[in-house]
Design an enzyme around this catalytic site. Sequence first.
Site, PDB file in Angstrom:
ATOM      1  N   THR A  44     -12.458 -11.435  -6.664  1.00 45.92           N
ATOM      2  CA  THR A  44     -13.606 -11.288  -6.224  1.00 45.92           C
ATOM      3  C   THR A  44     -14.306 -12.748  -5.461  1.00 45.92           C
ATOM      4  OG1 THR A  44     -16.175 -10.665  -6.746  1.00 45.92           O
ATOM      5  CG2 THR A  44     -14.950 -11.893  -8.368  1.00 45.92           C
ATOM      6  N   HIS A  45     -15.101 -12.604  -4.636  1.00 40.96           N
ATOM      7  CA  HIS A  45     -15.741 -13.708  -4.195  1.00 40.96           C
ATOM      8  C   HIS A  45     -17.236 -13.842  -4.460  1.00 40.96           C
ATOM      9  CE1 HIS A  45     -12.843 -11.973  -0.992  1.00 40.96           C
ATOM     10  NE2 HIS A  45     -12.314 -12.995  -1.457  1.00 40.96           N
TER      11      HIS A  45
ATOM     12  N   ASP B 243      -1.614  -2.110  -4.243  1.00 45.13           N
ATOM     13  CA  ASP B 243      -2.985  -2.208  -3.883  1.00 45.13           C
ATOM     14  C   ASP B 243      -3.548  -0.753  -4.522  1.00 45.13           C
ATOM     15  OD1 ASP B 243      -2.905  -4.674  -2.750  1.00 45.13           O
ATOM     16  OD2 ASP B 243      -2.947  -4.263  -0.692  1.00 45.13           O
ATOM     17  N   MET B 244      -4.741  -0.865  -4.361  1.00 42.06           N
ATOM     18  CA  MET B 244      -5.303   0.690  -4.653  1.00 42.06           C
ATOM     19  C   MET B 244      -6.173   0.890  -3.253  1.00 42.06           C
ATOM     20  SD  MET B 244      -5.580   3.268  -6.687  1.00 42.06           S
ATOM     21  CE  MET B 244      -5.298   2.500  -8.337  1.00 42.06           C
TER      22      MET B 244
ATOM     23  N   ARG C 132      -4.937  -6.080 -11.161  1.00 41.76           N
ATOM     24  CA  ARG C 132      -6.058  -6.763 -10.330  1.00 41.76           C
ATOM     25  C   ARG C 132      -7.098  -5.972 -10.531  1.00 41.76           C
ATOM     26  NH1 ARG C 132      -4.911  -6.215  -4.351  1.00 41.76           N
ATOM     27  NH2 ARG C 132      -3.086  -7.825  -4.486  1.00 41.76           N
TER      28      ARG C 132
ATOM     29  N   ARG D  11     -12.222  -3.446   7.797  1.00 44.57           N
ATOM     30  CA  ARG D  11     -12.784  -3.573   6.489  1.00 44.57           C
ATOM     31  C   ARG D  11     -13.314  -4.700   6.124  1.00 44.57           C
ATOM     32  NH1 ARG D  11      -8.161  -0.298   5.208  1.00 44.57           N
ATOM     33  NH2 ARG D  11      -7.003  -2.100   4.219  1.00 44.57           N
ATOM     34  N   ARG D  12     -12.571  -5.684   6.550  1.00 48.27           N
ATOM     35  CA  ARG D  12     -13.092  -7.161   6.371  1.00 48.27           C
ATOM     36  C   ARG D  12     -14.258  -7.476   6.996  1.00 48.27           C
ATOM     37  NH1 ARG D  12      -9.472  -6.624   3.175  1.00 48.27           N
ATOM     38  NH2 ARG D  12     -11.594  -6.028   1.986  1.00 48.27           N
TER      39      ARG D  12
ATOM     40  N   LYS E   4       0.771  -1.153  -0.140  1.00 47.16           N
ATOM     41  CA  LYS E   4      -0.001   0.013   0.005  1.00 47.16           C
ATOM     42  C   LYS E   4       1.079   1.197  -0.111  1.00 47.16           C
ATOM     43  CE  LYS E   4      -4.244  -1.909   1.910  1.00 47.16           C
ATOM     44  NZ  LYS E   4      -4.011  -3.088   1.606  1.00 47.16           N
TER      45      LYS E   4
ATOM     46  N   LYS F  82     -13.887  -4.976  -6.583  1.00 46.22           N
ATOM     47  CA  LYS F  82     -15.091  -4.018  -6.168  1.00 46.22           C
ATOM     48  C   LYS F  82     -14.696  -2.782  -5.702  1.00 46.22           C
ATOM     49  CE  LYS F  82     -18.772  -7.249  -6.150  1.00 46.22           C
ATOM     50  NZ  LYS F  82     -19.957  -8.014  -5.159  1.00 46.22           N
ATOM     51  N   GLY F  83     -13.695  -2.637  -4.706  1.00 45.67           N
ATOM     52  CA  GLY F  83     -13.457  -1.700  -4.231  1.00 45.67           C
ATOM     53  C   GLY F  83     -13.905  -1.372  -2.820  1.00 45.67           C
TER      54      GLY F  83
HETATM   55  P1  FDA Z   1     -19.053  -9.336  -2.077  1.00 40.01           P
HETATM   56  O1  FDA Z   1     -18.562  -8.138  -0.930  1.00 40.01           O
HETATM   57  O2  FDA Z   1     -20.328  -8.933  -2.657  1.00 40.01           O
HETATM   58  O3  FDA Z   1     -18.870 -10.684  -1.615  1.00 40.01           O
HETATM   59  C1  FDA Z   1     -19.196 -11.968  -2.111  1.00 40.01           C
HETATM   60  C2  FDA Z   1     -19.662 -12.924  -1.206  1.00 40.01           C
HETATM   61  O4  FDA Z   1     -18.365 -13.296  -0.712  1.00 40.01           O
HETATM   62  C3  FDA Z   1     -20.333 -12.597   0.096  1.00 40.01           C
HETATM   63  O5  FDA Z   1     -21.578 -12.421  -0.283  1.00 40.01           O
HETATM   64  C4  FDA Z   1     -19.852 -13.553   0.971  1.00 40.01           C
HETATM   65  O6  FDA Z   1     -20.432 -14.657   0.766  1.00 40.01           O
HETATM   66  C5  FDA Z   1     -18.414 -13.586   0.635  1.00 40.01           C
HETATM   67  N1  FDA Z   1     -17.569 -12.638   1.432  1.00 40.01           N
HETATM   68  C6  FDA Z   1     -17.106 -11.298   0.909  1.00 40.01           C
HETATM   69  N2  FDA Z   1     -16.536 -10.737   1.774  1.00 40.01           N
HETATM   70  C7  FDA Z   1     -16.220 -11.375   3.063  1.00 40.01           C
HETATM   71  C8  FDA Z   1     -15.816 -11.371   4.265  1.00 40.01           C
HETATM   72  N3  FDA Z   1     -14.901 -10.605   4.865  1.00 40.01           N
HETATM   73  N4  FDA Z   1     -15.997 -12.307   5.171  1.00 40.01           N
HETATM   74  C9  FDA Z   1     -17.075 -13.409   4.807  1.00 40.01           C
HETATM   75  N5  FDA Z   1     -17.495 -13.678   3.509  1.00 40.01           N
HETATM   76  C10 FDA Z   1     -17.147 -12.860   2.967  1.00 40.01           C
HETATM   77  N6  FDA Z   1     -10.263  -3.353  -2.376  1.00 40.01           N
HETATM   78  C11 FDA Z   1      -9.641  -2.133  -2.799  1.00 40.01           C
HETATM   79  O7  FDA Z   1     -10.277  -1.389  -2.488  1.00 40.01           O
HETATM   80  N7  FDA Z   1      -8.224  -2.119  -3.005  1.00 40.01           N
HETATM   81  C12 FDA Z   1      -7.410  -3.373  -3.183  1.00 40.01           C
HETATM   82  O8  FDA Z   1      -6.286  -3.161  -3.588  1.00 40.01           O
HETATM   83  C13 FDA Z   1      -8.178  -4.654  -2.825  1.00 40.01           C
HETATM   84  N8  FDA Z   1      -7.412  -5.690  -3.306  1.00 40.01           N
HETATM   85  C14 FDA Z   1      -7.959  -6.822  -2.897  1.00 40.01           C
HETATM   86  C15 FDA Z   1      -7.225  -8.232  -3.110  1.00 40.01           C
HETATM   87  C16 FDA Z   1      -8.128  -9.249  -3.156  1.00 40.01           C
HETATM   88  C17 FDA Z   1      -7.253 -10.589  -3.297  1.00 40.01           C
HETATM   89  C18 FDA Z   1      -9.311  -9.407  -2.945  1.00 40.01           C
HETATM   90  C19 FDA Z   1     -10.229 -10.672  -3.131  1.00 40.01           C
HETATM   91  C20 FDA Z   1     -10.106  -8.350  -2.816  1.00 40.01           C
HETATM   92  C21 FDA Z   1      -9.278  -6.928  -2.772  1.00 40.01           C
HETATM   93  N9  FDA Z   1     -10.108  -6.064  -2.425  1.00 40.01           N
HETATM   94  C22 FDA Z   1      -9.398  -4.685  -2.377  1.00 40.01           C
HETATM   95  C23 FDA Z   1     -11.073  -5.741  -1.568  1.00 40.01           C
HETATM   96  C24 FDA Z   1     -12.388  -5.680  -2.785  1.00 40.01           C
HETATM   97  O9  FDA Z   1     -12.439  -4.509  -3.237  1.00 40.01           O
HETATM   98  C25 FDA Z   1     -13.771  -6.252  -2.262  1.00 40.01           C
HETATM   99  O10 FDA Z   1     -14.303  -5.119  -1.104  1.00 40.01           O
HETATM  100  C26 FDA Z   1     -13.937  -7.472  -1.573  1.00 40.01           C
HETATM  101  O11 FDA Z   1     -13.403  -8.429  -2.308  1.00 40.01           O
HETATM  102  C27 FDA Z   1     -15.460  -7.956  -1.441  1.00 40.01           C
HETATM  103  O12 FDA Z   1     -16.117  -7.926  -2.588  1.00 40.01           O
HETATM  104  P2  FDA Z   1     -16.556  -9.131  -3.590  1.00 40.01           P
HETATM  105  O13 FDA Z   1     -16.103  -8.846  -4.828  1.00 40.01           O
HETATM  106  O14 FDA Z   1     -15.811 -10.441  -3.002  1.00 40.01           O
HETATM  107  O15 FDA Z   1     -17.914  -9.073  -3.416  1.00 40.01           O
END
Ligand code: FDA
Length: 298
Positions: A214-215, A125-126, A172, A276-277, A91, A175-176
């Site tokens: 993404t998840h 990272d962003m 990468r 954040r998580r 970061k 969503k953010g």
């Molecule tokens: P969404 O949040 O809709 O999650 C989809 C599903 O995944 C949820 O319904 C749930 O089941 C599960 N889930 C997600 N998060 C969970 C949690 N914390 N605990 C339990 N279950 C969970 N952002 C950013 O701004 N800058 C960055 O540099 C990065 N870098 C980054 C790296 C990597 C490897 C990942 C996977 C993510 C990031 N992010 C990030 C975070 C990203 O922007 C986003 O906030 C999260 O990935 C959650 O978004 P999803 O796309 O997973 O969808």
Amino acid sequence: MALLERAIARVLPAVPRKLVRALAAPYIAGPTLEDAVSVVRRLNAEGKLATIDVLGEEVSSADEARELARAYHRVLARVEGEGLDANVSVKLTGLGLELDDGLCRENLEAVVEDARVRGNFVRIDMEDSSTTDRTLRLYRELRAAGRDNVGVVLQARLRRTVRDVDGLDNVRVCKGIYLEPAELAHQDDEEVRESFRATLRALLDRGSYVAIATHDEALIADALAQVRERGLPRERYELQMLLGVRAARADELVAEGHRLRVYVPFGTHWYEYAVRRLQENPRVAGLVAADTLRRLAR
Ligand code: FDA
């Protein structure tokens, strides 16, 4: 972001640190490099790649920023020494972005150079939207200087993102996570998804290497369909997930033959990352409420 998530984001700062720490434990390898190494060993044994993040952002002195850069050098040396399949994620605020541009550039260049010598890679990272221009500029400068072992991140939530893809060779897409105002960012979940899909498409059209982070099942399915339609070989893209999130789904994707990288944070500055998580964990409101009730009943 949904109304409930906004409400949770607001109350989390009032939740006791001990509870935040306990709830966030699955998302963080532990306080030491040793902890990160043992998690990465396990992930590698499961056929997963890793990216290691040394926790620490918004440092308040040049010394702290230099110390974080030194921690990354230790990570890179250890990864090489142990033969781990892992790169690093940094970061820029941790490397001094808010203190002094020159200091941040110097720290970043040193980490990227160290990674290059060791045949490794650095993902920047962003962070929040106040850093987007500066982050993309630093990435572009490094690439222009011939550093091809560095990549950046785009956030689908930002309205500008689909227009940012020009000149980005290794990205990468996520969503953010940062809460941004409506002038800058989509607030509707489906709009964020559509921006994610469009950004991925634009990057693949221009031949960039993409890390699909993404998840969200709808986005994973859509990304894999794009990969299939284009006949991309497995080394042209990777899927990414966070430590502690949807590990069983990650196993399936590995079994299907995709490269999957897990983001592995470690360190003692865990609080901001943990919050954040928790904001994104659909179960967190229930867990916090149950703990609060337990404490009230005591
Ligand atoms: P969404 O949040 O809709 O999650 C989809 C599903 O995944 C949820 O319904 C749930 O089941 C599960 N889930 C997600 N998060 C969970 C949690 N914390 N605990 C339990 N279950 C969970 N952002 C950013 O701004 N800058 C960055 O540099 C990065 N870098 C980054 C790296 C990597 C490897 C990942 C996977 C993510 C990031 N992010 C990030 C975070 C990203 O922007 C986003 O906030 C999260 O990935 C959650 O978004 P999803 O796309 O997973 O969808």
